[in-house]
Design a protein around this motif. Structure first.
Motif, mmCIF file in Angstrom:
data_model
loop_
_atom_site.group_PDB
_atom_site.id
_atom_site.type_symbol
_atom_site.label_atom_id
_atom_site.label_comp_id
_atom_site.label_asym_id
_atom_site.label_seq_id
_atom_site.Cartn_x
_atom_site.Cartn_y
_atom_site.Cartn_z
ATOM 1 N N LYS A 1 32.051 40.078 43.380
ATOM 2 C CA LYS A 1 31.661 41.080 42.187
ATOM 3 C C LYS A 1 31.793 42.463 42.787
ATOM 4 O O LYS A 1 31.275 42.939 43.858
ATOM 5 C CB LYS A 1 30.393 40.740 41.908
ATOM 6 C CG LYS A 1 30.005 41.739 41.012
ATOM 7 C CD LYS A 1 28.332 41.370 40.640
ATOM 8 C CE LYS A 1 27.821 42.412 39.676
ATOM 9 N NZ LYS A 1 26.347 42.457 39.264
ATOM 10 N N ALA B 1 36.873 42.710 47.514
ATOM 11 C CA ALA B 1 37.215 43.438 46.409
ATOM 12 C C ALA B 1 37.702 44.534 46.675
ATOM 13 O O ALA B 1 37.905 45.575 45.794
ATOM 14 C CB ALA B 1 35.888 43.487 45.385
ATOM 15 N N TRP C 1 31.509 45.596 40.683
ATOM 16 C CA TRP C 1 30.492 46.799 40.234
ATOM 17 C C TRP C 1 29.190 46.371 40.688
ATOM 18 O O TRP C 1 28.181 45.955 39.939
ATOM 19 C CB TRP C 1 30.851 46.514 38.654
ATOM 20 C CG TRP C 1 32.161 47.107 38.297
ATOM 21 C CD1 TRP C 1 33.278 46.380 37.898
ATOM 22 C CD2 TRP C 1 32.580 48.408 38.269
ATOM 23 N NE1 TRP C 1 34.312 47.436 37.895
ATOM 24 C CE2 TRP C 1 33.877 48.457 37.816
ATOM 25 C CE3 TRP C 1 31.709 49.496 38.401
ATOM 26 C CZ2 TRP C 1 34.425 49.807 37.782
ATOM 27 C CZ3 TRP C 1 32.572 50.888 38.262
ATOM 28 C CH2 TRP C 1 34.103 50.946 38.068
ATOM 29 N N THR C 2 28.894 46.439 41.697
ATOM 30 C CA THR C 2 27.549 46.295 42.290
ATOM 31 C C THR C 2 26.763 47.772 42.111
ATOM 32 O O THR C 2 27.522 48.663 41.393
ATOM 33 C CB THR C 2 27.466 46.271 43.895
ATOM 34 O OG1 THR C 2 28.071 47.350 44.595
ATOM 35 C CG2 THR C 2 28.085 44.842 44.198
ATOM 36 N N LYS D 1 35.260 32.095 45.262
ATOM 37 C CA LYS D 1 34.722 32.867 44.113
ATOM 38 C C LYS D 1 35.046 34.346 44.509
ATOM 39 O O LYS D 1 34.849 35.034 45.405
ATOM 40 C CB LYS D 1 33.181 32.848 44.033
ATOM 41 C CG LYS D 1 32.662 33.250 42.945
ATOM 42 C CD LYS D 1 31.218 33.020 42.829
ATOM 43 C CE LYS D 1 30.667 33.805 41.337
ATOM 44 N NZ LYS D 1 29.333 33.660 41.357
ATOM 45 N N GLU D 2 35.618 34.783 43.435
ATOM 46 C CA GLU D 2 36.104 36.244 43.577
ATOM 47 C C GLU D 2 34.479 37.179 43.543
ATOM 48 O O GLU D 2 33.853 36.907 43.102
ATOM 49 C CB GLU D 2 36.697 36.606 42.465
ATOM 50 C CG GLU D 2 37.440 37.987 42.389
ATOM 51 C CD GLU D 2 38.330 38.398 41.082
ATOM 52 O OE1 GLU D 2 38.825 39.578 41.223
ATOM 53 O OE2 GLU D 2 38.375 37.645 40.463
#
Length: 414
Positions: free
Chosen positions: A5, A135, A7-8, A2-3
């Motif tokens: 995330k 990311a 924009w935390t 799974k990529e």
């Protein structure tokens, strides 16, 4: 898999703070450039300001980096923006009530450059910690896109604000933006408790920290090669600036306005390149080959730049902007991921010093060549030097350099 995330909460805050600070820096820098020339009428006086602003980058990062690797980096980031806000407000208020002082401006410029050198090092070192694992490429694509987009938007507005508000109020507004950036950064949540250095820090300990970083770089030939190449190519690019200005001022059929269009198409190319990096994930095993290809094309473009008809010059700069942003994003993500977190500030400091030294040396060299050769040959020779550096340092040490670019996250150790 799974990529990750991107924009935390932390990432949104650091990008917002960067955007706020960048807006202020673009408008304030534009205003100050005109202020110095309007008050002195001297290009030499303006050039001296630029030289003064380079000095802190030659020494200060190395002096501060060991402290930054032992203490919470967020405090350096926040304190830097607050100090910047105070100085800018002081400059603005001075200009409202007193006459311009060139000597005083030199002193304040030196202080601002010192703050900027520390702030830049803190940001470079803390930014990788705010990007979720996996990311990195997207994270650096966002930061790479930020400046060109804001530059295109704010540069025309800066000219309007200069005429309507004046330099003093622009500096006061920039001070407010710096303070807003500091407040935004203060809300970043980053566990740095293990970095709290509670024992007294001696000169001997500082020297030991420097030796540790030097020893690490001695053993990392690939990382050294990347830094050395960047010092050469960035230095040559810095040296091109006065050569290009002189060419467009003196060569028949060319004008300063035509030169200014270079920045527009190059910023457009950089923005498109950054957007592409945000959308497309480059596999680790492809990164070295892609970056080396970009270096060959980029240096070739520089070598032929001034021999082309003007429309092709613009195409040339657009392509270079596009390729340059792609290679810069891949390099930044790979290098910052590769460096052990505990050494990151010190290694980034050495990189900063090396690039500043390269800019100084090659600017002088290109300036000398401009006195004795056709400007077109100056740019061609500069591009050829950078091309040779890429073959010697990036291709000649490809096994070591490839390891930096193509080591996956799961293989990294602290």
């Amino acid at each position: 898999m799974k990529e990750a995330k991107l924009w935390t909460r932390n990432f949104r805050l650091v990008i917002l703070a960067s955007a706020i600070g960048t807006v202020g820096a673009i408008v304030g820098g534009f205003a100050l450039a005109f202020l110095v020339f309007d008050e002195t009428g001297s290009t030499l006086a303006s050039a001296l300001i630029v030289a003064i602003q380079l000095l802190p980058h030659l020494l200060l990062p190395v002096l501060i980096a060991p402290f930054m690797d032992r203490l919470p980096r967020k405090s350096f980031l926040v304190a830097g923006d607050i100090a910047n806000a105070v100085l800018l407000a002081g400059m603005g208020l001075w200009l409202l009530f007193f006459n311009f002082s060139y000597v005083g401006y030199l002193a304040v410029s030196l202080l601002l450059a010192c703050i900027g050198a520390v702030d830049e090092l803190a940001f470079t070192s803390i930014y990788p910690e705010l990007i979720p694992e996996g990311a990195e490429q997207k994270g650096y694509a966002v930061s790479s896109m930020l400046y060109p987009v804001l530059k295109v938007i704010m540069a025309p507005l800066a000219a309007v604000l200069l005429d309507t508000l004046g330099v003093a109020w622009i500096l006061i507004a920039q001070s407010g933006l710096s303070f807003a950036a500091a407040i935004t950064e203060s809300f970043i949540h980053l566990d740095e408790t293990e970095r709290q250095h509670r024992t007294p820090y001696s000169l001997q300990a500082w020297a030991g920290d420097i030796r540790e970083a030097v020893q690490y770089l001695k053993e990392e030939r690939g990382l050294r090669s990347i830094y050395e190449y960047m010092a050469v190519t960035n230095g040559v690019a810095s040296g091109f600036s006065p050569i290009l200005v002189a060419f467009f001022r003196t060569f028949p059929g060319f004008t300063a306005a035509m030169y200014s269009a270079f920045s527009v198409v190059e910023f457009a190319g950089r923005t498109i390149g950054s957007a592409l990096q945000y959308r497309i994930k480059i596999p680790d095993k492809k990164k070295y080959g892609l970056v080396f290809f970009v270096y060959q094309v980029y240096e070739s473009m520089d070598m032929c730049l001034l021999w082309l008809p003007y429309p092709l010059m613009l195409v040339n700069r657009g392509i270079c902007g596009f390729l340059g942003s792609n290679s810069a994003i891949l390099r930044s993500a790979a290098v910052q991921r590769y460096i052990p977190e505990k050494l990151r500030s010190r290694i980034n400091a050495f990189d900063d010093v090396l690039i500043t030294a390269g800019a100084s040396v090659f600017s002088l060299m290109m300036g000398f060549l401009g006195e004795i050769l056709d400007y077109r040959w100056c740019v061609t020779i500069g591009g050829a030097i950078a091309m040779l550096a890429s073959w010697l340092l990036i291709w000649g040490r490809r096994k070591d350099v490839r390891r930096v670019y193509e080591t996956g996250d799961d293989e990294m150790t602290q």
